[in-house]
Design a protein around this motif. Structure first.
Motif, mmCIF file in Angstrom:
data_model
loop_
_atom_site.group_PDB
_atom_site.id
_atom_site.type_symbol
_atom_site.label_atom_id
_atom_site.label_comp_id
_atom_site.label_asym_id
_atom_site.label_seq_id
_atom_site.Cartn_x
_atom_site.Cartn_y
_atom_site.Cartn_z
ATOM 1 N N LEU A 7 0.823 -1.209 0.000
ATOM 2 C CA LEU A 7 0.000 0.000 0.000
ATOM 3 C C LEU A 7 0.858 1.261 0.000
ATOM 4 C CD1 LEU A 7 -2.913 -1.044 2.390
ATOM 5 C CD2 LEU A 7 -2.834 -1.082 -0.112
ATOM 6 N N LYS A 8 1.964 1.244 0.731
ATOM 7 C CA LYS A 8 2.865 2.395 0.737
ATOM 8 C C LYS A 8 3.521 2.572 -0.627
ATOM 9 C CE LYS A 8 6.615 4.619 3.117
ATOM 10 N NZ LYS A 8 7.954 4.389 3.538
ATOM 11 N N LEU A 9 3.930 1.466 -1.239
ATOM 12 C CA LEU A 9 4.536 1.535 -2.567
ATOM 13 C C LEU A 9 3.532 2.048 -3.596
ATOM 14 C CD1 LEU A 9 6.553 -1.808 -2.531
ATOM 15 C CD2 LEU A 9 7.477 0.512 -2.378
ATOM 16 N N LEU A 10 2.282 1.624 -3.466
ATOM 17 C CA LEU A 10 1.225 2.123 -4.357
ATOM 18 C C LEU A 10 1.071 3.631 -4.225
ATOM 19 C CD1 LEU A 10 -1.839 -0.293 -4.150
ATOM 20 C CD2 LEU A 10 -0.581 0.377 -6.188
ATOM 21 N N GLU A 11 1.041 4.095 -2.996
ATOM 22 C CA GLU A 11 0.888 5.523 -2.727
ATOM 23 C C GLU A 11 2.048 6.310 -3.339
ATOM 24 O OE1 GLU A 11 1.217 8.266 1.203
ATOM 25 O OE2 GLU A 11 -0.098 6.514 1.371
ATOM 26 N N GLU A 12 3.255 5.799 -3.201
ATOM 27 C CA GLU A 12 4.429 6.469 -3.759
ATOM 28 C C GLU A 12 4.376 6.549 -5.275
ATOM 29 O OE1 GLU A 12 7.799 4.306 -2.246
ATOM 30 O OE2 GLU A 12 7.500 5.048 -0.197
ATOM 31 N N LYS A 13 3.753 5.548 -5.903
ATOM 32 C CA LYS A 13 3.635 5.517 -7.364
ATOM 33 C C LYS A 13 2.403 6.267 -7.865
ATOM 34 C CE LYS A 13 6.557 1.800 -8.419
ATOM 35 N NZ LYS A 13 7.710 2.467 -8.946
ATOM 36 N N LYS A 15 -0.710 5.240 -7.574
ATOM 37 C CA LYS A 15 -1.673 4.263 -8.092
ATOM 38 C C LYS A 15 -2.670 3.895 -6.997
ATOM 39 C CE LYS A 15 0.501 3.633 -12.038
ATOM 40 N NZ LYS A 15 -0.059 3.922 -13.322
ATOM 41 N N THR A 16 -3.797 3.329 -7.409
ATOM 42 C CA THR A 16 -4.852 2.949 -6.464
ATOM 43 C C THR A 16 -4.834 1.452 -6.188
ATOM 44 O OG1 THR A 16 -6.483 2.540 -8.196
ATOM 45 C CG2 THR A 16 -6.339 4.803 -7.324
ATOM 46 N N ARG A 17 -5.502 1.088 -5.103
ATOM 47 C CA ARG A 17 -5.670 -0.330 -4.774
ATOM 48 C C ARG A 17 -6.411 -1.036 -5.894
ATOM 49 N NH1 ARG A 17 -6.457 -1.336 1.392
ATOM 50 N NH2 ARG A 17 -7.575 -3.112 0.594
ATOM 51 N N TYR A 18 -7.414 -0.383 -6.453
ATOM 52 C CA TYR A 18 -8.203 -0.981 -7.536
ATOM 53 C C TYR A 18 -7.309 -1.270 -8.740
ATOM 54 C CZ TYR A 18 -11.823 -1.742 -11.015
ATOM 55 O OH TYR A 18 -12.587 -2.294 -12.000
ATOM 56 N N TRP A 19 -6.411 -0.358 -9.063
ATOM 57 C CA TRP A 19 -5.487 -0.558 -10.176
ATOM 58 C C TRP A 19 -4.646 -1.810 -9.934
ATOM 59 C CZ3 TRP A 19 -0.127 -0.627 -10.212
ATOM 60 C CH2 TRP A 19 0.475 -0.656 -11.473
ATOM 61 N N LEU A 20 -4.102 -1.940 -8.721
ATOM 62 C CA LEU A 20 -3.276 -3.101 -8.389
ATOM 63 C C LEU A 20 -4.100 -4.377 -8.421
ATOM 64 C CD1 LEU A 20 -0.553 -4.273 -7.565
ATOM 65 C CD2 LEU A 20 -1.142 -3.763 -5.189
ATOM 66 N N TYR A 21 -5.299 -4.324 -7.902
ATOM 67 C CA TYR A 21 -6.195 -5.488 -7.909
ATOM 68 C C TYR A 21 -6.406 -5.977 -9.337
ATOM 69 C CZ TYR A 21 -10.820 -7.638 -8.260
ATOM 70 O OH TYR A 21 -11.871 -8.448 -8.591
ATOM 71 N N LYS A 22 -6.661 -5.071 -10.260
ATOM 72 C CA LYS A 22 -6.879 -5.442 -11.658
ATOM 73 C C LYS A 22 -5.607 -6.025 -12.278
ATOM 74 C CE LYS A 22 -11.024 -4.669 -12.965
ATOM 75 N NZ LYS A 22 -11.867 -5.822 -13.244
ATOM 76 N N GLN A 23 -4.454 -5.481 -11.908
ATOM 77 C CA GLN A 23 -3.179 -5.975 -12.436
ATOM 78 C C GLN A 23 -2.877 -7.390 -11.928
ATOM 79 O OE1 GLN A 23 -1.186 -4.141 -14.656
ATOM 80 N NE2 GLN A 23 -2.985 -2.836 -14.611
ATOM 81 N N MET A 24 -3.263 -7.677 -10.699
ATOM 82 C CA MET A 24 -2.956 -8.967 -10.081
ATOM 83 C C MET A 24 -3.823 -10.095 -10.621
ATOM 84 S SD MET A 24 -0.388 -8.732 -8.015
ATOM 85 C CE MET A 24 -0.533 -10.250 -7.088
ATOM 86 N N GLY A 25 -5.061 -9.800 -10.984
ATOM 87 C CA GLY A 25 -5.936 -10.825 -11.548
ATOM 88 C C GLY A 25 -6.307 -11.923 -10.568
ATOM 89 N N MET A 26 -6.486 -11.576 -9.314
ATOM 90 C CA MET A 26 -6.902 -12.555 -8.314
ATOM 91 C C MET A 26 -8.246 -12.134 -7.725
ATOM 92 S SD MET A 26 -3.958 -11.519 -5.482
ATOM 93 C CE MET A 26 -4.139 -12.926 -4.485
ATOM 94 N N SER A 27 -8.855 -12.989 -6.915
ATOM 95 C CA SER A 27 -10.143 -12.636 -6.318
ATOM 96 C C SER A 27 -9.958 -11.437 -5.391
ATOM 97 C CB SER A 27 -10.736 -13.811 -5.542
ATOM 98 O OG SER A 27 -10.076 -13.988 -4.307
ATOM 99 N N TYR A 28 -10.991 -10.608 -5.292
ATOM 100 C CA TYR A 28 -10.877 -9.414 -4.461
ATOM 101 C C TYR A 28 -10.682 -9.782 -2.994
ATOM 102 C CZ TYR A 28 -11.477 -4.897 -2.366
ATOM 103 O OH TYR A 28 -11.250 -3.756 -1.637
ATOM 104 N N GLN A 29 -11.345 -10.834 -2.555
ATOM 105 C CA GLN A 29 -11.228 -11.246 -1.154
ATOM 106 C C GLN A 29 -9.784 -11.609 -0.814
ATOM 107 O OE1 GLN A 29 -13.501 -14.715 -0.076
ATOM 108 N NE2 GLN A 29 -13.425 -14.216 2.094
#
Length: 66
Positions: A7-13, A15-29
């Motif tokens: 989350l800290k790395l996302l903030e520095e870049k 980017k949003t959690r949603y963006w990372l979630y979509k990039q990861m391609g795993m279940s949201y849970q």
């Protein structure tokens, strides 16, 4: 205790959690548990994917807190 610093790395870049979630391609849970440090294990392939997506090393992704 080893924790995920995603989350800290996302903030520095900027980017949003949603963006990372979509990039990861795993279940949201599973994604939510992983980034909130509520899981007991993380697969190596997820660590590798996070490092590639966030352009970081495992040293930056995983932090140690007492």
């Amino acid at each position: 205790m080893v924790k995920l610093n995603a989350l800290k790395l996302l903030e520095e870049k900027g980017k949003t959690r949603y963006w990372l979630y979509k990039q990861m391609g795993m279940s949201y849970q599973n994604f939510n548990k992983m980034v909130n440090n509520e899981t007991k294990s993380i697969q190596y392939e997820n660590i590798d994917a996070l490092c590639q997506i966030l352009e970081c090393t495992p040293n930056e992704l995983l932090i140690f807190e007492e």
